[in-house]
Each structure stands twice: as C-alpha cells, then as structure tokens.
Motif scaffolding. Structure first.
Motif, PDB file in Angstrom:
ATOM      1  N   TRP A 151      49.583   2.760  18.918  1.00  0.00           N
ATOM      2  CA  TRP A 151      48.154   2.288  18.922  1.00  0.00           C
ATOM      3  C   TRP A 151      47.416   3.150  18.983  1.00  0.00           C
ATOM      4  O   TRP A 151      47.492   4.317  20.370  1.00  0.00           O
ATOM      5  N   GLY A 152      46.088   2.484  18.195  1.00  0.00           N
ATOM      6  CA  GLY A 152      45.112   3.719  18.303  1.00  0.00           C
ATOM      7  C   GLY A 152      45.130   4.690  17.535  1.00  0.00           C
ATOM      8  O   GLY A 152      45.193   4.567  16.222  1.00  0.00           O
ATOM      9  N   GLY A 153      43.705   5.928  17.533  1.00  0.00           N
ATOM     10  CA  GLY A 153      43.765   6.739  15.996  1.00  0.00           C
ATOM     11  C   GLY A 153      43.198   7.597  16.620  1.00  0.00           C
ATOM     12  O   GLY A 153      43.496   8.021  17.909  1.00  0.00           O
ATOM     13  N   TYR A 154      43.252   8.614  15.249  1.00  0.00           N
ATOM     14  CA  TYR A 154      43.215  10.827  15.763  1.00  0.00           C
ATOM     15  C   TYR A 154      42.369  10.202  14.111  1.00  0.00           C
ATOM     16  O   TYR A 154      42.281  10.030  13.166  1.00  0.00           O
ATOM     17  N   ALA A 155      41.478  12.130  14.811  1.00  0.00           N
ATOM     18  CA  ALA A 155      40.774  12.195  14.244  1.00  0.00           C
ATOM     19  C   ALA A 155      40.249  13.502  14.564  1.00  0.00           C
ATOM     20  O   ALA A 155      40.477  14.589  15.583  1.00  0.00           O
ATOM     21  N   ARG A 156      40.351  14.989  13.136  1.00  0.00           N
ATOM     22  CA  ARG A 156      40.490  15.868  13.404  1.00  0.00           C
ATOM     23  C   ARG A 156      40.051  17.188  12.180  1.00  0.00           C
ATOM     24  O   ARG A 156      40.444  16.385  11.231  1.00  0.00           O
ATOM     25  N   VAL A 157      39.178  17.437  13.051  1.00  0.00           N
ATOM     26  CA  VAL A 157      38.124  18.049  11.581  1.00  0.00           C
ATOM     27  C   VAL A 157      38.814  19.852  12.159  1.00  0.00           C
ATOM     28  O   VAL A 157      38.378  20.610  13.231  1.00  0.00           O
ATOM     29  N   ALA A 158      38.926  20.956  11.185  1.00  0.00           N
ATOM     30  CA  ALA A 158      39.042  22.012  11.691  1.00  0.00           C
ATOM     31  C   ALA A 158      38.448  22.954  10.667  1.00  0.00           C
ATOM     32  O   ALA A 158      38.845  22.368   9.371  1.00  0.00           O
ATOM     33  N   VAL A 159      38.160  24.381  10.854  1.00  0.00           N
ATOM     34  CA  VAL A 159      37.813  25.621  10.195  1.00  0.00           C
ATOM     35  C   VAL A 159      39.284  26.568  10.807  1.00  0.00           C
ATOM     36  O   VAL A 159      39.067  26.896  12.061  1.00  0.00           O
ATOM     37  N   GLU A 160      39.677  27.123   9.384  1.00  0.00           N
ATOM     38  CA  GLU A 160      40.761  28.530  10.006  1.00  0.00           C
ATOM     39  C   GLU A 160      40.090  29.666   9.189  1.00  0.00           C
ATOM     40  O   GLU A 160      40.261  29.553   7.936  1.00  0.00           O
ATOM     41  N   ALA A 173      40.875  17.943   7.406  1.00  0.00           N
ATOM     42  CA  ALA A 173      40.367  16.886   8.323  1.00  0.00           C
ATOM     43  C   ALA A 173      41.701  16.006   7.790  1.00  0.00           C
ATOM     44  O   ALA A 173      41.849  15.702   6.864  1.00  0.00           O
ATOM     45  N   GLU A 174      41.654  15.111   9.160  1.00  0.00           N
ATOM     46  CA  GLU A 174      42.679  13.875   9.240  1.00  0.00           C
ATOM     47  C   GLU A 174      42.647  12.990   9.513  1.00  0.00           C
ATOM     48  O   GLU A 174      41.938  13.375  10.924  1.00  0.00           O
TER      49      GLU A 174
END
Length: 414
Positions: free
Chosen positions: A247-256, A273-274
């Motif tokens: 259970w739960g949530g996950y969010a990710r933003v990144a620049v490379e 973005a995910e």
C-alpha cells in the motif's frame, strides 16, 4: 548424451534434491550469514526448471537450485541461485545469482553470468538506508555486460518489424545515487552515471546486423559512445516497503544532464516523471497497482540507446527490450495482484499470485505530438511466487501486435 538430454537429466536431479537442512554457521561465512543468524542455520534448497521465451532471446530452458538461508526471525535473509541454461543463439550459459539482506534496510545483489556465445553479465548492486539515523539512502550499481540479442528497428512508434536488426550491446559502467530525507516522506536525490558502450556483431544470425540496414550518420551512437551524466531529483513516498510494497503512493521527478566537457559523446538532457500507487483490499489478498510515467530527451546527436525507450519486462511487456525509441515516451501500467493461496513448500511460506495486467504506452517526438493511434495496448497475465519480506519470482506473458512475449525474472516489474 546430447546437451538437451543432459539438461533434462539435470532438471530431474534438482527436483529430487529439494530439501531443508540445518548447516553449521561456521560453514557459511559472511556475507552468507551474520549476527542475525542462529547456529545452526536453516537452509532450504528449492530446485526449479527454467523455460522462457522472449522476442529478442528466443526460447531458453535449463534449471536452477535456489538456496534460501533463514535468519533468527525465520525470514529469508540470503538467496544463492546457481543455474545452467541453454539457448540455441547463445549456447550454454552458467549463472550465479545471490542477494543478501545482512540487516534491515541494507541490500546487496551479485550476478555473474557467462555464455559460450557472445553473452556475459557481471553486476553488483547495493542499497543502504541505515545511515544518518535512516535519513540517508545510498545506491550503487556496477556492471559489465554484453547482450548479443539486442535489437534496433528504427526511430518513432511507426518503426516497422521489417526493419528489425541485431547487434551486441557491450556496456561497462556504474550508477551511483544518494538520497537524503528532507521531510517526512520527501527525499532529495543526487546521482552520477557513467557507461561506455560498444556496438558489436550480435548472436542472432537470422536477423541483419544493424550497420547493414542503418547509416551510422543517421543513428548517433551506432559506432559506440560514452555517457557521463549527473542527476537531480525529488522523491515522495508513503510505501510500506521499499522492496515488496502492498500500500501507499510514490512520485518522482528528475532531470539528468549529459555534458561533453565531462566525457560524454554528446550534450543532452533527460526529464523524468513517475507516479505509482498501491491499493490493497481484503487484507491485501487483492492489490491494485498502477504506474504512470513520462520521459523526454532533449539534445543534438543523442545516442540511440540514450533516448526515451519502451519495450521489455518492465514497460511494454508485449514486446522485446528496446522495441520503440524516440525523444519522449508516455507509459501507463495497471495490474491486479491477486493472492490465490499461501502454501508452504520445502519449509518456505510463499504467497502464490496471479496478476492480470494492461500496459499502454507510446514513444513520440514530444507529448503534444502524441496520437491515440500510436499507443500500444499490451494485455497480459503474470504468475508470481512471493517470499516476504524480500523475494519475488515471476513469469509475465504479454501480448503485442507482433505476437506474445514471455519474461521470467526476479522482482516485481514496478
């Protein structure tokens, strides 16, 4: 005796060898055991046949034995799995895979694999979340591999099956990252990535070599390239487990950013973005899981393997790895993880799951140029054996426009 008959004999012998033993701890030195293990150590051996078929590799069969070492809490803390496979394209492959959980929130993984034809894979992974009162997480991935089954069909979602080519993707490099918890559920992540890529002749002789169909001037990176990039990202997570969340949530933003003056072959940038969500029902007998991801690559002369890519066991499971390549992708994965039963086999408690899924995705020049007709719709079904808190064995069958694809591996796809 033929090689195929020898492998069948090996599979039969492995099944007969399945058992539970108590081994003296002194015979299982670190890192196989540590202070978290009792003496003697409970060791469960589980023999398994291997039968897999994927669009890139073809049919593979063989056998492995998984040795599961239990700690004082009766949790599987160490897994060691030697295996032998046969594939007509790569010959015989010997592999040794091992994972170690010496303490909670620390994880190591080692994979050593060598084929008689072209393929090899040497990897080491580390994740450690025990530092600075568990506010600092370190990740490391070192690798040297050659994949003789790699494919290239051209760019864009409309790339045709008729343009299929083969090559050997030879890579050496590392991924390093450090994440620091700046708020309760928020982590700031910095990363460093390096890899040296060479393009060699592959192992699939029935498919043309990449340089026979495509011009290196039109496909940057076809003559090899170097990528050296730095990443900055923000992660938000309320997941109940970093390895097997329920259970739960996950969010990710990144620049490379990849920069020539730091050793890369070209200047370009990745934007990522995910989002992922896990929603359990009936005491987690049913877990609804979804992932939404977007990736964009901007720059000139970006090597083809550094662009936005879909296809394979973690994205579009109806196609082989790297089937679709362009400057951006949009991806949606949905699956329902259904626990059929809990069954003790060879003294190991496992959850046996079935997971119908849908993968929907497309590559494109940029998101505003996406067309509904471009999206691939891949329905499928997965079969998983879950030994909590750390281990998942899975078989996923996906259906794409070019036929079915079967992937066998460890860990959830997302």
């Amino acid at each position: 005796m033929s090689l195929k008959n020898l492998l069948l004999l090996l599979i039969t012998a492995l099944f007969l060898a399945g058992c539970t033993t108590m081994a003296p701890k002194e015979n299982l030195p670190f890192p196989l055991t540590n202070q978290e293990f009792a003496d003697p150590v409970k060791v469960v051996s589980i023999p398994l046949p291997i039968i897999a078929s994927s669009p890139n590799e073809g049919i593979t069969f063989g056998a492995l034995t998984a040795f599961l070492l239990h700690n004082k809490k009766e949790e599987v803390s160490t897994l060691v799995a030697p295996q032998v496979n046969y594939n007509k394209n790569f010959g015989t492959t010997a592999t040794l895979f091992a994972t170690f959980y010496p303490v909670e929130d620390r994880y190591w993984e080692v994979a050593l694999s060598k084929s008689t034809k072209v393929n090899e894979d040497f990897e080491f992974k580390l994740r450690d979340s025990t530092l600075l009162d568990k506010k600092l997480e370190l990740n490391a991935f070192l690798f040297s591999l050659t994949d003789g089954s790699a494919r290239f069909f051209g760019f864009q979602q409309t790339s045709q099956k008729a343009n299929e080519t083969n090559y050997a993707d030879q890579e050496t490099g590392f991924n390093l990252s450090a994440g620091y918890q700046i708020f309760r559920h928020v982590q700031l992540v910095v990363g460093e990535r390096f890899k040296k890529v060479d393009i060699k002749h592959g192992a699939i002789t029935k498919v043309p070599f990449i340089r026979e169909k495509f011009d290196p001037a039109e496909v940057p990176g076809m003559d090899g390239f170097t990528a050296h990039a730095q990443k900055l990202g923000i992660v938000y997570s309320t997941l109940d487990s970093p390895t097997l969340p329920t259970w739960g949530g996950y969010a990710r933003v990144a620049v490379e950013a990849s920069v020539k003056r730091l050793g890369s072959s070209a200047d370009y940038r990745h934007y990522e973005a995910e989002m992922k969500a896990y929603y359990p029902l009936m005491n987690a007998k049913f877990i609804s899981v979804g992932r939404l991801a977007y990736n964009q690559t901007l720059g000139h002369d970006v090597p083809f393997l550094e662009r936005s890519i879909l296809g394979g066991e973690t994205t579009l499971r109806g196609y082989g790895r790297n089937r679709f390549i362009d400057s951006s992708y949009f991806l949606l994965n949905l699956e329902e993880r259904i626990r059929l039963f809990r069954w003790e086999i060879f003294d190991v408690n496992a959850d046996w799951e079935i997971a119908p899924f849908i993968d929907l995705g497309a590559v494109m020049e940029r998101l505003d140029k996406a067309s509904t007709r471009s999206f691939e719709f891949n329905p499928g079904i997965g079969f998983r054996a879950v030994v909590r808190p750390n281990i998942v064995g899975r078989v996923d069958l996906g259906i794409g426009k070019e036929g079915p694809a079967v992937f066998v591996g460890l860990g959830y796809p997302f």
